[in-house]
Structure formats: C-alpha cells, structure tokens
Design a protein around this motif. Structure first.
Motif, PDB file in Angstrom:
ATOM      1  N   LEU A 267     -33.609 -65.202  40.360  1.00  0.00           N
ATOM      2  CA  LEU A 267     -32.321 -64.523  40.206  1.00  0.00           C
ATOM      3  C   LEU A 267     -32.253 -63.767  38.878  1.00  0.00           C
ATOM      4  CD1 LEU A 267     -29.890 -67.287  41.588  1.00  0.00           C
ATOM      5  CD2 LEU A 267     -30.580 -65.155  42.706  1.00  0.00           C
ATOM      6  N   ARG A 268     -32.801 -64.375  37.843  1.00  0.00           N
ATOM      7  CA  ARG A 268     -32.792 -63.705  36.525  1.00  0.00           C
ATOM      8  C   ARG A 268     -33.708 -62.483  36.546  1.00  0.00           C
ATOM      9  NH1 ARG A 268     -29.037 -64.201  33.129  1.00  0.00           N
ATOM     10  NH2 ARG A 268     -30.395 -64.310  31.277  1.00  0.00           N
ATOM     11  N   LEU A 269     -34.829 -62.567  37.313  1.00  0.00           N
ATOM     12  CA  LEU A 269     -35.710 -61.413  37.448  1.00  0.00           C
ATOM     13  C   LEU A 269     -34.998 -60.284  38.213  1.00  0.00           C
ATOM     14  CD1 LEU A 269     -38.535 -60.081  37.265  1.00  0.00           C
ATOM     15  CD2 LEU A 269     -39.097 -61.233  39.420  1.00  0.00           C
ATOM     16  N   HIS A 270     -34.275 -60.655  39.287  1.00  0.00           N
ATOM     17  CA  HIS A 270     -33.545 -59.658  40.061  1.00  0.00           C
ATOM     18  C   HIS A 270     -32.464 -58.983  39.214  1.00  0.00           C
ATOM     19  CE1 HIS A 270     -31.824 -57.707  43.569  1.00  0.00           C
ATOM     20  NE2 HIS A 270     -30.612 -58.196  43.217  1.00  0.00           N
ATOM     21  N   ALA A 271     -31.876 -59.785  38.301  1.00  0.00           N
ATOM     22  CA  ALA A 271     -30.824 -59.219  37.441  1.00  0.00           C
ATOM     23  C   ALA A 271     -31.405 -58.400  36.299  1.00  0.00           C
ATOM     24  CB  ALA A 271     -29.938 -60.334  36.899  1.00  0.00           C
ATOM     25  N   LEU A 279     -41.552 -64.458  34.445  1.00  0.00           N
ATOM     26  CA  LEU A 279     -41.410 -65.366  35.578  1.00  0.00           C
ATOM     27  C   LEU A 279     -42.700 -66.160  35.795  1.00  0.00           C
ATOM     28  CD1 LEU A 279     -39.710 -66.423  37.895  1.00  0.00           C
ATOM     29  CD2 LEU A 279     -40.571 -64.542  39.312  1.00  0.00           C
ATOM     30  N   VAL A 280     -43.849 -65.477  35.652  1.00  0.00           N
ATOM     31  CA  VAL A 280     -45.130 -66.187  35.779  1.00  0.00           C
ATOM     32  C   VAL A 280     -45.242 -67.276  34.715  1.00  0.00           C
ATOM     33  CG1 VAL A 280     -47.634 -65.949  35.595  1.00  0.00           C
ATOM     34  CG2 VAL A 280     -46.312 -64.247  36.859  1.00  0.00           C
ATOM     35  N   ALA A 281     -44.889 -66.907  33.473  1.00  0.00           N
ATOM     36  CA  ALA A 281     -44.943 -67.901  32.389  1.00  0.00           C
ATOM     37  C   ALA A 281     -43.963 -69.034  32.640  1.00  0.00           C
ATOM     38  CB  ALA A 281     -44.661 -67.224  31.055  1.00  0.00           C
ATOM     39  N   ALA A 282     -42.761 -68.697  33.110  1.00  0.00           N
ATOM     40  CA  ALA A 282     -41.754 -69.726  33.372  1.00  0.00           C
ATOM     41  C   ALA A 282     -42.225 -70.685  34.460  1.00  0.00           C
ATOM     42  CB  ALA A 282     -40.432 -69.069  33.768  1.00  0.00           C
ATOM     43  N   SER A 283     -42.895 -70.155  35.502  1.00  0.00           N
ATOM     44  CA  SER A 283     -43.399 -71.030  36.562  1.00  0.00           C
ATOM     45  C   SER A 283     -44.458 -71.987  36.027  1.00  0.00           C
ATOM     46  CB  SER A 283     -43.953 -70.189  37.713  1.00  0.00           C
ATOM     47  OG  SER A 283     -45.113 -69.473  37.309  1.00  0.00           O
ATOM     48  N   ARG A 284     -45.311 -71.475  35.150  1.00  0.00           N
ATOM     49  CA  ARG A 284     -46.353 -72.330  34.548  1.00  0.00           C
ATOM     50  C   ARG A 284     -45.721 -73.397  33.639  1.00  0.00           C
ATOM     51  NH1 ARG A 284     -51.261 -73.070  36.059  1.00  0.00           N
ATOM     52  NH2 ARG A 284     -51.938 -73.301  33.893  1.00  0.00           N
ATOM     53  N   TYR A 285     -44.718 -72.979  32.858  1.00  0.00           N
ATOM     54  CA  TYR A 285     -44.051 -73.938  31.979  1.00  0.00           C
ATOM     55  C   TYR A 285     -43.290 -74.985  32.791  1.00  0.00           C
ATOM     56  CZ  TYR A 285     -45.091 -71.456  27.647  1.00  0.00           C
ATOM     57  OH  TYR A 285     -45.729 -70.893  26.565  1.00  0.00           O
TER      58      TYR A 285
END
Length: 590
Positions: A267-271, A279-285
C-alpha cells in the motif's frame, strides 16, 4: 545425607566457564555479530541495487559486488561461528567434567556418595556436557537477538508504517517465546531426573549381577530398571510437544506477520511513499525480524543448560578434606592410634568410642559379625572417612592435619571388589600415587600370586583388561598386587583375601608377614586363619570394641569362637571327611 548446594546460580556458573576461554568466546561473539551485521546490511544493499536496475541506467556493478561480498561474509562468519562453537564447547565440557570429578574425589566419600552412583555418573557425563554448552549458546544467541532488533530498526528507517505493522504482532511472538522457554526448562529438568533414576537402578543391577543370576530374579530386575522408562517417555513427549506447539504457533504467526508487513508495504508503494527497492528491502527485513522464532532453539539449549547446572551445583559445592598441610613424620614405622573415634550416619552409630593403639610394623586383624563396623574402621584408619568424633593419628600426626597428597603414598588399600583402572594388566598394577616401574609391578604380582594367571593371558602383562576374563579371586589378586607395588607405612586390606583359595591365601599371608617391622598391616578378617596369624586382634561388636589381644587369648571366649563358627564347622566337616580328628584340625587353624 543430602548435599546442600552453595548459593550459586546457573548464570554465575556460566560466567565462571566463560573465563576459561575468553578469547575463543570473544571470537565466537565477533563471528556471530559479523554474520548478523552482514545479514542486516544485505537487504539495504539489495534494495539499493534493485533501484539502480529499475532506473534504467548502467548496471550497478558496485552494488552487485557489495551484495556478493556481504553474502560471502555472512556465510564465512557463520561457518567460523560453527567451528568455534563446537571446539569451545568440547574444551569447556572437558574442563567442567575434570573440575566436577576433582571435587567429588577430593571430598569425603560420605558426602560424595550421598548422590546415588548412577545419578552421579549421569551428572558427570551428560549433565556436564549440557551445562558447558551455556557460554557458547549465550555468545551465539547474540546474533539471534541482533537480527530481529536490527531488522525492526531497518523497517523503521525504510517506512515507520511498515514497521508499525510488524510491531502489532510482536507481543504475541514474545509471549510465545516466553512460554516455550519456561515449559522447556520444566520438561528438561523432569527428563533429567528420570534419566538419573534409570542410571542408578541399572548401576545397582550391574553391581549385583551375580546375586540376581543366582536368585533367578533377572526378569524382575529388568522390570525394575525400566519401570521409570514410562515417565521418561512422558517427559520426552512433553518436551517434543512443547517444541511442536511452539513450531506450529510460529508457523501460523510468522507468515501472518509477513503478510501484514508486505500488505502495508504494498500500500505504501502504491501511494508512492516507498520505492520498489525499499519494498524488497522491507520484505527481507521482515523475514529477518520474524526470524526471532529461531531463538527457540537457543532458548531451549539455555534452559537445558540451566537445569543441568543446578544438578552440578551440589557437587561443585563439596568441600575438600580439610588439612593443615602437615605430613607424616619422616621414616615413621606406621604407628596407628585411634582416640575415642566415633562415626555415625543418618543418626545411626557405626563406630562408638574406639580406642586403640597399633605399634608400627605389626599386624592387626579386625574381626566381628556382619555389620559390626569392620569396613568403617578400615576406612577411618586410612582416612577414606573422617570420624565424627575423636582423632586418628599416624606416627603421632592427626590424619586430619596431613596434606592428602602426602598421606596417600603412605597408605595402601586393597578391597574385596577392587576397581581396575588402566588399559592393560600392567597399567592396573602400576596405577597409584605414583606409577610403579615394571620391576616393581612384577615383584608385586609375584607377592600377590597373580603372576601365574597373568602368564597365561594372551599378551601377559600387556594384555588389555577387556581381553582378560578375570574371576573374583583374580581381580582380588590384581588389587593386592597394586597395593604391594605402592608400599607405604600402612597397608589396609578390607576383606581383600575373601576370594582366594587356601593355597594362594597362604602365600599372600607369607608376603604380608615379610613386611613385618616395615609396614603396619590392618586386615579386615572373616577367616579364622587371618586372625590366628595376626600379632593382635580387634574384636568389634555393634560398632564398639568388644576386646583386643592375641588370638590365642581371645579364643578362650566362646562368643569369640562363635564369630568363626561357620568356618570352624566347615573345617571340622572337611577333617571328618578326611578321617582326621576335628580337634587336630581346629588346633591347626588356631
């Protein structure tokens, strides 16, 4: 008697162990931390590289190289931590076993043997390994804590809303870990207690194997030894149930947290608040953050270590035998004196008011019915046991004042069922306060009449004990040979002649008589001939001195003769069979 542990905690024991190998633990900590830092830096580098690729510019070779370096660094640090952890745990286990065993051996036997033999064996083996793993587990667990904390920090730096989504489910994860740790510790402690019961019963059965075989009670003993196996299985299933529930709950909770984080991140990426790389980094974290579940293994190991450490605390709290650093008088003849000696156990007197003087170089036979205190007297005479009251002196020096390192070479023991340490037969005889040389070993074996059967073994004195089937009498002769190979001023035989045949016993007695004037000999005697050959007899009854004096004088007392009634009857029966007058046989025995 129950051992009372000194006020110590598992943590204090862990710190003491950690001080044994601080460099190795520091290197382990650095490797674990380095691997965690590399793992935390990789998502950020990966996200930055993805953004560079998406922008359509030149290939970000520097970013790709950084990702490769961080991946190799993480792998290398993890491998180093694994090697350091294994080797350090092995060294700490060896140290803790040595330290605990030394405490047990240095303590008074009554205190050390307050723990049943099987339980003591389990504590000195499996428990020490579990407890020694604590410092390594604690050092390695730093990475397990650093990864989720660093990952949550990384999420906050990328986007606070994404981090907040993860933190919504974090309390459930923390509660799960807390419950897992507590239940694992309880189940592990119960499992260890059941193991100790089985080990103790098995040791008892092995020690009494001949009695069990003779009584044909093997099936009953089998059931008795394995009876706690049901409780052990229950505790084991409970442990795995705790693991299973934690794994199942984690398998449900962690993916939900991942979906929540990725959903908010999408949602934050869409906004337009974050980019694709973010988003890739956030998924890894998020994956690293939910990896807090990997702490369950480390927490379980620490719980087992704490439970094991609590069982070792009473052994490590054992006080060594006190002494004033004195030694026996140089060149003393072995003059032994007991002054009002008393020994009690569990409120029951074993010896009471024993007063006795044994001139140096003489022989003393200790006789009495079963339970009269003969073996307790033998233990007190050489300080295998400290009296509760009174004093024992050797050549005028109290045994409690002598340095045990100086006393042990002066006192040699032989027992009815001797332990046989060493790899070979020669090692067994040479084993003692000092290692006897080959010439002394062979002379001692000849004196104990062990050289005959040793010569029949496959490799003689070099025969491994595992390849030397020994009878009870042959084991006794090896024990006697070991005592003869380490001559001191006091030799104590605690029923060490009971398994010898008449001819062998005669030759061993001659070897003992040859030590007259050079060595004081205390012989716990059950046979009439042992008392008859001694310079003096100590007659014990219910832990008290009934009488002392030469055998010939005591023989006039019918109650003294009754102590040997069984043997006298056997001698008379043998004489009657040989058509000899029983009176003559009795006179010969006297």
């Amino acid at each position: 008697m129950r051992l009372k542990p000194r006020p110590a905690t598992a943590e204090s024991g862990t710190r003491r162990l950690a001080r044994r190998h601080p460099a190795a633990l520091l290197a382990l900590f650095l490797c674990s931390t380095g691997g965690a830092l590399a793992a935390l830096a990789l998502p950020a580098a990966l996200g930055h590289t993805v953004d560079g690729l998406i922008d359509g510019g030149p290939v970000p070779w520097s970013g790709l190289l950084l990702c490769a370096v961080l991946t190799l660094a993480e792998t290398g640090f993890d491998a180093g931590a694994a090697v350091l952890g294994t080797s350090t745990t092995a060294r700490l286990t060896a140290h803790l076993r040595t330290r605990t065993t030394a405490r047990v051996l240095a303590a008074e036997p009554r205190d050390a043997l307050a723990v049943p033999t099987g339980d003591l064996t389990a504590r000195l083996t499996a428990r020490t390994a579990d407890a020694a793993a604590a410092p390594v587990t604690a050092a390695g667990a730093v990475a397990g804590v650093l990864l989720p904390l660093g990952a949550v920090t990384g999420l906050f730096l990328i986007d606070p809303w994404t981090a907040a989504a993860f933190l919504l489910g974090a309390p459930l994860l923390v509660a799960l870990l807390h419950t897992f740790t507590r239940r694992t510790a309880d189940a592990g402690a119960d499992y260890q207690r059941a193991q100790s019961v089985i080990a103790h019963r098995l040791t008892e059965a092995l020690d009494g194997a001949d009695t069990i075989r003779a009584a044909r009670t093997g099936a009953r003993e089998y059931r008795r030894v394995l009876e706690p196996l049901g409780a052990l299985a229950d505790h084991g299933r409970r442990t795995w149930t705790v693991y299973g529930r934690a794994a199942g709950q984690s398998a449900l909770l962690l993916p939900l947290l991942m979906l929540l984080v990725l959903g908010v991140g999408g949602l934050r990426l869409h906004a337009g608040a974050i980019g694709v790389g973010d988003l890739v980094a956030a998924s890894r974290y998020a994956a690293l953050a939910v990896g807090i579940g990997a702490l369950t293994g480390a927490l379980g190991a620490l719980a087992r270590s704490r439970a094991a450490a609590r069982t070792l605390d009473p052994l490590l709290a054992l006080d060594p035998l006190p002494h004033e650093g004195l030694g026996p008088l140089p060149g003393g003849p072995g003059h032994l004196e007991l002054r009002d000696v008393g020994v009690a156990q569990d409120g029951q007197p074993l010896l009471t008011g024993v007063r006795l003087t044994v001139p140096g170089g003489t022989s003393l036979a200790v006789v009495g019915r079963s339970g009269s205190g003969k073996s307790v007297f033998a233990a007190v005479a050489g300080r295998l046991l400290d009296p509760d009251t009174g004093t024992v002196l050797l050549d005028g020096v109290p045994l409690t004042a002598m340095d045990p390192a100086l006393l042990r070479p002066e006192v040699a023991y032989a027992f009815a069922r001797p332990a046989l340490p060493g790899t070979t037969v020669e090692d067994t005889i040479a084993f003692g306060p000092w290692t006897a040389d080959p010439e002394a070993v062979r002379a001692a074996a000849w004196a104990a009449r062990a050289d005959g059967f040793i010569g029949l073994l496959p490799y003689g004195y070099a025969t491994p004990l595992t390849d030397a089937p020994l009878s009870g009498g042959e084991r006794q002769r090896l024990g006697l040979a070991r005592a003869f190979a380490h001559p001191g001023r006091l030799l104590i035989l605690d029923d060490a002649l009971s398994g010898l045949d008449t001819v062998t016993e005669h030759h061993v007695r001659r070897a003992l008589d040859e030590r007259a004037g050079r060595c004081t000999r205390v012989i716990v005697a059950h046979r009439l001939s042992s008392a008859a050959r001694a310079d003096r007899v100590l007659w014990l009854e219910d832990g008290r001195v009934r009488a002392t004096g030469p055998h010939e004088e005591l023989w006039a007392d019918p109650e003294y003769r009754a102590v040997f009634r069984t043997e006298v009857a056997e001698v008379a029966e043998a004489a009657e069979t040989a058509a000899l007058p029983p009176a003559r046989t009795e006179a010969e025995a006297r």
